[in-house]
Design a protein around this motif. Structure first.
Motif, PDB file in Angstrom:
ATOM      1  N   LYS A  87     -10.778  12.141   7.418  1.00 46.54           N
ATOM      2  CA  LYS A  87     -10.417  11.761   6.049  1.00 46.54           C
ATOM      3  C   LYS A  87     -10.247  10.244   5.908  1.00 46.54           C
ATOM      4  O   LYS A  87     -10.145   9.506   6.888  1.00 46.54           O
ATOM      5  N   THR A  88     -10.191   9.811   4.657  1.00 44.28           N
ATOM      6  CA  THR A  88      -9.898   8.412   4.335  1.00 44.28           C
ATOM      7  C   THR A  88      -8.446   8.323   3.896  1.00 44.28           C
ATOM      8  O   THR A  88      -8.044   9.014   2.951  1.00 44.28           O
ATOM      9  N   ILE A  89      -7.669   7.509   4.583  1.00 45.99           N
ATOM     10  CA  ILE A  89      -6.240   7.427   4.267  1.00 45.99           C
ATOM     11  C   ILE A  89      -5.821   5.984   3.999  1.00 45.99           C
ATOM     12  O   ILE A  89      -6.323   5.040   4.608  1.00 45.99           O
ATOM     13  N   GLY A  90      -4.911   5.819   3.069  1.00 43.83           N
ATOM     14  CA  GLY A  90      -4.309   4.522   2.809  1.00 43.83           C
ATOM     15  C   GLY A  90      -3.179   4.296   3.791  1.00 43.83           C
ATOM     16  O   GLY A  90      -2.429   5.235   4.093  1.00 43.83           O
ATOM     17  N   VAL A  91      -3.055   3.076   4.299  1.00 46.09           N
ATOM     18  CA  VAL A  91      -1.992   2.781   5.266  1.00 46.09           C
ATOM     19  C   VAL A  91      -1.185   1.551   4.837  1.00 46.09           C
ATOM     20  O   VAL A  91      -0.636   0.822   5.671  1.00 46.09           O
ATOM     21  N   GLY A  92      -1.092   1.314   3.519  1.00 42.27           N
ATOM     22  CA  GLY A  92      -0.273   0.222   3.025  1.00 42.27           C
ATOM     23  C   GLY A  92      -0.899  -1.141   3.245  1.00 42.27           C
ATOM     24  O   GLY A  92      -2.072  -1.253   3.636  1.00 42.27           O
ATOM     25  N   GLY A 118      -8.290  10.172  -6.493  1.00 40.41           N
ATOM     26  CA  GLY A 118      -9.268  10.730  -5.567  1.00 40.41           C
ATOM     27  C   GLY A 118     -10.046   9.702  -4.769  1.00 40.41           C
ATOM     28  O   GLY A 118     -11.061  10.024  -4.144  1.00 40.41           O
ATOM     29  N   LEU A 119      -9.571   8.439  -4.749  1.00 44.56           N
ATOM     30  CA  LEU A 119     -10.262   7.388  -4.007  1.00 44.56           C
ATOM     31  C   LEU A 119      -9.906   7.423  -2.521  1.00 44.56           C
ATOM     32  O   LEU A 119     -10.655   6.895  -1.688  1.00 44.56           O
ATOM     33  N   ILE A 120      -8.761   7.983  -2.182  1.00 49.76           N
ATOM     34  CA  ILE A 120      -8.382   8.223  -0.794  1.00 49.76           C
ATOM     35  C   ILE A 120      -7.874   9.659  -0.695  1.00 49.76           C
ATOM     36  O   ILE A 120      -7.488  10.270  -1.700  1.00 49.76           O
ATOM     37  N   ASP A 132      -0.325   0.791  -5.577  1.00 52.76           N
ATOM     38  CA  ASP A 132      -1.774   0.874  -5.761  1.00 52.76           C
ATOM     39  C   ASP A 132      -2.356   2.076  -5.021  1.00 52.76           C
ATOM     40  O   ASP A 132      -3.213   2.797  -5.554  1.00 52.76           O
ATOM     41  N   GLN A 133      -1.901   2.288  -3.787  1.00 49.95           N
ATOM     42  CA  GLN A 133      -2.489   3.378  -3.007  1.00 49.95           C
ATOM     43  C   GLN A 133      -2.029   4.749  -3.500  1.00 49.95           C
ATOM     44  O   GLN A 133      -2.765   5.732  -3.388  1.00 49.95           O
ATOM     45  N   ALA A 134      -0.849   4.810  -4.082  1.00 48.03           N
ATOM     46  CA  ALA A 134      -0.424   6.062  -4.714  1.00 48.03           C
ATOM     47  C   ALA A 134      -1.365   6.389  -5.872  1.00 48.03           C
ATOM     48  O   ALA A 134      -1.757   7.550  -6.076  1.00 48.03           O
ATOM     49  N   GLY A 135      -1.749   5.342  -6.618  1.00 50.97           N
ATOM     50  CA  GLY A 135      -2.689   5.529  -7.716  1.00 50.97           C
ATOM     51  C   GLY A 135      -4.063   5.934  -7.222  1.00 50.97           C
ATOM     52  O   GLY A 135      -4.738   6.786  -7.816  1.00 50.97           O
TER      53      GLY A 135
END
Length: 328
Positions: free
Chosen positions: A145-150, A188-190, A180-183
């Motif tokens: 998966k693609t994940i945001g990490v801050g 569906g971007l991450i 931003d990453q919550a958004g």
């Protein structure tokens, strides 16, 4: 010859004492900066809320201009304090250890020998959130998966990629601010957002109010595989009461946070900062619930960096023994 009454003599003595005290206070502050900046992290995370809160509290109590500044997080904060760019900063123990060893991701090879501790903050818990519709509800589900990490250089960016690699879970990572990453997750971007902060993470709370989500972290069997390589980490729990979307407690891992400053910061100023924060937990709790751990007793969890002389003075005056090797 005029004879002063007893009351007049007492009043006069008090006036002189107050005047002397005022002069002494002015002398104490002669080496203070005109204002102080506290390095925090991205907006939407606990660091910014907590840091802005205690900066305002200290400014009010000490009569000095104080404010928080958005940064990339602990890794950058350690370097900004070392270089004297910020008066104070907030760090987690992992990035601080790396900085002290000259292994900072942002300033490799730079010695951070001038960093000193001011007060204990709270535990940073590694937490992950995903939309319930994605079916992601565990660390194993993140594979591929693609994940945001801050933000780049933040605690989440430092730990989640390394931990997942250690566990043999391949992911694609993206950096960005917490809000931003919550958004991005909602759009569906991450696929998931892996962050590190005190509980609750405001961006997680806002997201669960708008969508059905799963919030989870690393389980005990994960901790067994990573604890030897990351001794600064410890097992923790995300209580069901922290997030409205949780129906049961979830296992997690965490590390401690400290407020830091430069060793050359005036002792009287650091003493005042430590005194203000340590003696006003009720006010700190109004800033963020993570402040339940911002208490003097938790000074013992700092075994990494010496206490600033001003901080050490406050702790010892209040019955907390600072080991000689932890004094400036």
């Amino acid at each position: 010859m005029r004879i002063l009454s007893k009351q007049a003599l007492v009043a006069g003595c008090l006036g002189l004492a107050m005047a002397a005290g005022a002069v002494h206070a002015a002398e104490d502050r002669s080496d203070w900066p005109r204002s102080i900046t506290v390095g925090t992290a991205s907006q939407g995370g606990v660091y910014y809320v907590y840091g802005a809160g205690w900066a305002n509290l200290v400014g009010e109590a000490l009569g000095i201009s104080a404010g928080a500044e958005v940064t990339g997080g602990p890794v950058q904060n350690a370097t900004l304090v070392q270089m004297g760019e910020h008066a104070f900063g907030m760090v987690t123990t992992g990035p601080l250890v790396a900085a002290l060893q000259g292994k900072s991701e942002l300033a490799p090879g730079m010695a951070h020998d001038d960093v000193r501790a001011v007060f204990p903050m709270y535990q940073t818990t590694l937490q992950i959130i995903a939309l319930k519709s994605s079916g992601i509800n565990s660390v194993e589900d993140l594979a591929g998966k693609t994940i945001g990490v801050g933000p780049a250089g933040g605690t989440a960016d430092m730990y989640h990629p390394q931990l997942l690699e250690k566990l043999g879970i391949n992911v694609r990572t993206r950096n960005g601010g917490a809000a931003d990453q919550a958004g991005q997750l909602q759009d569906g971007l991450i696929d998931a957002f892996a962050f590190a902060a005190g509980m609750p993470i405001s961006a997680f709370s806002q997201l669960e109010a708008q969508a059905d989500v799963n919030i989870f972290s690393y389980e005990p069997h994960h901790f067994e595989k990573i604890s030897e390589s990351f001794p600064e980490l410890s097992q923790a729990t995300i209580p069901t009461t922290v997030y409205s979307s949780m129906s049961e407690d979830r296992s997690a891992i965490s590390l401690w946070n400290l407020a830091i400053t430069h060793k050359d910061m005036p002792e009287s100023l650091v003493y005042g900062v430590t005194k203000t924060v340590m003696e006003n937990n009720d006010r700190m709790m109004q800033i963020h619930s993570a402040s339940s751990e911002t208490i003097p007793e938790n000074y013992k969890y700092n075994t990494i960096v010496p206490w600033h002389a001003g901080a050490a003075r406050w702790f010892e005056e209040n019955g907390y023994e600072i080991p000689e090797n932890m004094k400036d």
